[in-house]
Scaffold this active site. Structure first.
Site, PDB file in Angstrom:
ATOM      1  N   HIS A  52       0.836  -1.203   0.000  1.00 39.55           N
ATOM      2  CA  HIS A  52       0.000   0.000   0.000  1.00 39.55           C
ATOM      3  C   HIS A  52       0.870   1.252   0.000  1.00 39.55           C
ATOM      4  O   HIS A  52       2.069   1.204   0.310  1.00 39.55           O
ATOM      5  CB  HIS A  52      -0.962   0.014   1.209  1.00 39.55           C
ATOM      6  CG  HIS A  52      -0.340   0.444   2.496  1.00 39.55           C
ATOM      7  ND1 HIS A  52      -0.909   1.384   3.330  1.00 39.55           N
ATOM      8  CD2 HIS A  52       0.805   0.052   3.103  1.00 39.55           C
ATOM      9  CE1 HIS A  52      -0.135   1.548   4.381  1.00 39.55           C
ATOM     10  NE2 HIS A  52       0.896   0.742   4.287  1.00 39.55           N
ATOM     11  N   CYS A 106       4.045   5.232   5.532  1.00 37.76           N
ATOM     12  CA  CYS A 106       4.045   4.046   6.396  1.00 37.76           C
ATOM     13  C   CYS A 106       5.464   3.451   6.380  1.00 37.76           C
ATOM     14  O   CYS A 106       6.156   3.539   5.364  1.00 37.76           O
ATOM     15  CB  CYS A 106       3.050   3.015   5.857  1.00 37.76           C
ATOM     16  SG  CYS A 106       3.084   1.431   6.734  1.00 37.76           S
ATOM     17  N   GLN A 124      -6.908  -2.273  10.050  1.00 37.09           N
ATOM     18  CA  GLN A 124      -8.082  -1.435  10.303  1.00 37.09           C
ATOM     19  C   GLN A 124      -9.210  -1.859   9.347  1.00 37.09           C
ATOM     20  O   GLN A 124      -8.929  -2.196   8.186  1.00 37.09           O
ATOM     21  CB  GLN A 124      -7.715   0.045  10.117  1.00 37.09           C
ATOM     22  CG  GLN A 124      -6.833   0.581  11.264  1.00 37.09           C
ATOM     23  CD  GLN A 124      -6.410   2.019  11.047  1.00 37.09           C
ATOM     24  OE1 GLN A 124      -7.236   2.862  10.718  1.00 37.09           O
ATOM     25  NE2 GLN A 124      -5.121   2.291  11.197  1.00 37.09           N
ATOM     26  N   SER A 147      -5.443   6.263   9.790  1.00 37.91           N
ATOM     27  CA  SER A 147      -4.035   6.606   9.507  1.00 37.91           C
ATOM     28  C   SER A 147      -3.911   7.629   8.399  1.00 37.91           C
ATOM     29  O   SER A 147      -2.896   8.332   8.311  1.00 37.91           O
ATOM     30  CB  SER A 147      -3.264   5.341   9.118  1.00 37.91           C
ATOM     31  OG  SER A 147      -3.240   4.439  10.215  1.00 37.91           O
ATOM     32  N   HIS A 150      -5.121   5.681   1.644  1.00 35.86           N
ATOM     33  CA  HIS A 150      -4.293   4.598   1.092  1.00 35.86           C
ATOM     34  C   HIS A 150      -4.747   4.232  -0.320  1.00 35.86           C
ATOM     35  O   HIS A 150      -5.946   4.359  -0.631  1.00 35.86           O
ATOM     36  CB  HIS A 150      -4.475   3.304   1.886  1.00 35.86           C
ATOM     37  CG  HIS A 150      -4.419   3.393   3.367  1.00 35.86           C
ATOM     38  ND1 HIS A 150      -3.435   2.783   4.122  1.00 35.86           N
ATOM     39  CD2 HIS A 150      -5.239   4.006   4.262  1.00 35.86           C
ATOM     40  CE1 HIS A 150      -3.673   3.005   5.415  1.00 35.86           C
ATOM     41  NE2 HIS A 150      -4.735   3.745   5.522  1.00 35.86           N
TER      42      HIS A 150
HETATM   43  O1  LIG Z   1       0.819   0.428  11.235  1.00 38.24           O
HETATM   44  C1  LIG Z   1       1.840   0.645  10.633  1.00 38.24           C
HETATM   45  C2  LIG Z   1       2.801  -0.487  10.259  1.00 38.24           C
HETATM   46  C3  LIG Z   1       2.125  -1.328   9.216  1.00 38.24           C
HETATM   47  C4  LIG Z   1       3.014  -2.426   8.764  1.00 38.24           C
HETATM   48  C5  LIG Z   1       2.523  -3.734   8.786  1.00 38.24           C
HETATM   49  C6  LIG Z   1       3.335  -4.761   8.349  1.00 38.24           C
HETATM   50  C7  LIG Z   1       4.613  -4.501   7.876  1.00 38.24           C
HETATM   51  C8  LIG Z   1       5.103  -3.189   7.848  1.00 38.24           C
HETATM   52  C9  LIG Z   1       4.296  -2.152   8.287  1.00 38.24           C
HETATM   53  N1  LIG Z   1       2.207   1.839  10.196  1.00 38.24           N
HETATM   54  C10 LIG Z   1       1.407   3.028  10.541  1.00 38.24           C
HETATM   55  C11 LIG Z   1       0.696   3.497   9.277  1.00 38.24           C
HETATM   56  C12 LIG Z   1      -0.269   2.474   8.759  1.00 38.24           C
HETATM   57  N2  LIG Z   1      -1.560   2.478   9.051  1.00 38.24           N
HETATM   58  C13 LIG Z   1      -2.117   1.439   8.388  1.00 38.24           C
HETATM   59  C14 LIG Z   1      -3.434   0.953   8.326  1.00 38.24           C
HETATM   60  C15 LIG Z   1      -3.711  -0.178   7.564  1.00 38.24           C
HETATM   61  C16 LIG Z   1      -2.683  -0.844   6.890  1.00 38.24           C
HETATM   62  C17 LIG Z   1      -1.373  -0.372   6.951  1.00 38.24           C
HETATM   63  C18 LIG Z   1      -1.093   0.769   7.711  1.00 38.24           C
HETATM   64  N3  LIG Z   1       0.061   1.446   7.971  1.00 38.24           N
HETATM   65  C19 LIG Z   1       2.325   4.165  10.983  1.00 38.24           C
HETATM   66  O2  LIG Z   1       3.505   4.118  10.626  1.00 38.24           O
HETATM   67  O3  LIG Z   1       1.795   5.099  11.621  1.00 38.24           O
END
Ligand SMILES: O=C(CCc1ccccc1)N[C@H](Cc1nc2ccccc2[nH]1)C(=O)O
Length: 156
Positions: A52, A106, A124, A147, A150
């Site tokens: 994403h 992200c 989410q 967040s 996307h």
């Molecule tokens: O939650 C994470 C890490 C996601 C992740 C999962 C698996 C491998 C690598 C990263 N990062 C958040 C931003 C963010 N919000 C999200 C909501 C849904 C999917 C991916 C997302 N990424 C942030 O950085 O605030």
């Protein structure tokens, strides 16, 4: 509505006969869940793999990222950005991976936006709903979560 027992079942389903009642039921070969009704659509996978691109804004749950300590852009500006990124990718002016690595807010940006395999209940809700709707290789329209905005590419 096809109740012809000869018609092929949609991808990922198998027909079974209940040992106790002799009734026919249908088994989702990915999740091993069963149902009495004859399925009309391919079986939902237990897990999908997606990449994403995320554009955060000042109202994001965590308005900070590896790109920018304090993200000030408005929601409107973020939506405009993600739409432009999608246009660049669809018109082949840029690759999904390059845009993700340069522009995604992200931490998955380091991996071209790859989130790995995930099942229901891990991401989410709005993100999960869209991810499980996509066919392999399909790029979503912009979707919103707490967040930010996307676009999602289903890869497996
Ligand atoms: O939650 C994470 C890490 C996601 C992740 C999962 C698996 C491998 C690598 C990263 N990062 C958040 C931003 C963010 N919000 C999200 C909501 C849904 C999917 C991916 C997302 N990424 C942030 O950085 O605030």
């Amino acid at each position: 509505m096809s109740n012809d027992t000869e018609a092929p079942l949609p991808e990922g389903w198998e027909m079974r006969t209940s040992r106790s009642t002799g009734m026919t039921y249908f088994l989702n070969m990915y999740t091993k869940k069963s149902q009495w009704e004859r399925p009309e659509v391919p079986a939902e996978p237990g897990e999908v793999r997606c990449s994403h691109i995320l554009v955060k804004h000042s109202d994001s749950r965590r308005p900070s990222s590896w790109r920018e300590d304090h993200i000030k852009r408005t929601k409107e500006e973020a939506l405009d950005l993600i739409k432009n990124y999608r246009k660049q990718i669809v018109s082949n002016d840029a690759s999904f991976t390059d845009v993700a690595m340069k522009c995604s807010d992200c931490s998955s940006a380091k991996r071209g936006g790859d989130l790995g395999m995930f099942g229901r209940g891990q991401m989410q809700q709005a993100f999960e709903e869209e991810a499980f709707k996509l066919k392999v290789g399909q790029l979503s329209k912009p979707i919103e979560t707490e967040s930010g905005f996307h676009i999602i590419l289903r890869t497996v």
